[in-house]
Design an enzyme around this catalytic site. Structure first.
Site, PDB file in Angstrom:
ATOM      1  CE1 TYR A 241     -47.224  55.773  72.689  1.00  0.00           C
ATOM      2  CE2 TYR A 241     -45.536  56.367  71.109  1.00  0.00           C
ATOM      3  CZ  TYR A 241     -46.214  55.404  71.820  1.00  0.00           C
ATOM      4  OH  TYR A 241     -45.881  54.077  71.668  1.00  0.00           O
TER       5      TYR A 241
ATOM      6  N   GLY B 214     -30.041  50.474  85.884  1.00  0.00           N
ATOM      7  CA  GLY B 214     -29.428  50.368  87.201  1.00  0.00           C
ATOM      8  C   GLY B 214     -29.524  51.639  88.015  1.00  0.00           C
TER       9      GLY B 214
END
Length: 373
Positions: A104, A257
């Site tokens: 990472y 969402g």
């Protein structure tokens, strides 16, 4: 400093050639914050009702913290100061399980995690990963390589042991028995405490477990990515007493969402730009999942992300999701999922509805799926 940054950019451009792992350019901004830089500052956990779970015989908070997104792969890296604050705030709110990897950044996320957790290292568990040849590209899980890179990870993490050390991807050129044997040696030396596998098949997990008990298996798992239920991995973990750690528990952000067909992902620093599931067409096509989560969230006075995490937590008691965030509000939102109760009736209703929803787009691109067993 210029020379170091140039080298990091070179590594990021050449690392993992052929694996499909995208490494975003990361240049941490310096900070003179006295709290960040003072190792003598003491931290105290706030009053927390944090629940715990067992990954094998490793006891951790019921919700962990995936630290990757602070540094890489889901957009530009966060400011280092803010990254450290989010990690330390997670600890103060009861989180005791932090996930990172050498790849990472590369390297920078381990450095961040090590610095952030140093003041309370003995009170938390750190998970990291090995398995890539970052300099030359490709996989490398040869025992001699594992024993080399663990020393480098220990230095970056500012610690003398890694609580849970995963093989990041199974190396087709190295028998898993040799990998497990190398980790067994490191466990005997006290440099590693527990062995983990990431994106491994049920068969590989079983073979590794015979040599060195596997504590945890990590794979993508969410309401829209349920392959661990179908490929035998979840069942194998349950049978062998192995913990399961879902990465991408909120669908790499989709299940919040807050992503729609107009959302843009920068190919320079965001993995999702190359994932079929995040094409504008498939983002729109998968909205029935979001509609379902919003419906349940409204009933529970919650958010879609919280329902996603609560659903995972309700599947098995040995599951510990690791949602990632660089945002304090999102951290609080994630942790509040622990207070949401989904009844047997709720779960049955959700699963029935999900069975009627088709998911469009693969979970990663073709190149990355080639290194998933």
């Amino acid at each position: 400093m210029k020379e170091i940054n140039s080298r990091r950019n070179f590594i990021q451009q050449t690392a993992l050639a052929g694996t499909g792992i995208i490494l975003a350019p990361l240049l941490w901004s310096a900070t003179s914050d006295p709290i960040i830089n003072n190792p003598d500052v003491k931290f105290n956990k706030k009053e927390s009702n944090m629940k715990t779970r067992n990954l094998g015989n490793l006891k951790v908070s019921a919700l962990g913290a995936g630290c990757m997104s602070i540094s890489a792969n889901y957009g530009p890296s966060a400011n280092k100061k803010e990254g450290i604050r989010v990690i330390r705030e997670s600890y103060e709110k009861g989180v005791s399980f932090f996930d990172t990897a050498e790849v990472y950044g590369p390297y920078i996320n381990e450095e961040l995690v090590g610095e952030a957790l140093a003041p309370f290292r003995n009170e938390i568990s750190i998970a990291s990963k090995f398995g890539f040849n970052i300099e030359a590209g490709g996989s490398n899980s040869r025992p001699e390589h594992i024993k080399k890179v663990v020393e480098e990870s220990l230095k970056r993490l500012k610690t003398d042991r890694i609580d849970l050390y995963y093989q990041h991807r199974v190396d087709p050129n190295v028998p898993i028995e040799d990998v497990a044997g190398a980790i067994k040696d490191l466990i005997n030396e006290g440099k590693v405490l527990h062995f983990g596998l990431s994106e491994a098949s049920a068969k590989t997990i079983q073979r590794a477990h015979l040599i060195q008990p596997v504590t945890a298996v990590q794979s993508e798992y969410s309401v829209m990515e349920r392959s661990p239920e179908r490929n035998g991995v979840l069942a194998t973990c349950e049978e062998l007493g192995i913990g399961f750690v879902p990465w991408g528990p909120v669908g790499m952000g989709y299940l919040t969402g807050k992503i729609n067909s107009n959302t843009k992902f920068d190919p320079k620093n965001d993995l999702r730009s190359g994932f079929d599931r995040f094409s504008a067409e498939n983002i729109k096509a998968n909205m029935p999942v979001i509609d379902l989560l919003k419906k349940v969230a409204k009933e529970k006075n919650a958010t879609p992300a919280q329902i996603s995490l609560a659903w995972l937590l309700a599947q098995k008691t040995f599951i510990v999701p690791i949602p990632g965030t660089r945002n304090m509000d999102h951290l609080n939102e994630n942790l509040a999922s622990l207070n949401i109760e989904l009844t047997v009736s709720d779960l049955s209703r959700i699963n029935t509805a999900l069975s009627k929803i088709e998911i469009y787009g693969g979970r990663m691109n073709e190149m990355q799926m080639k290194i998933v067993e």
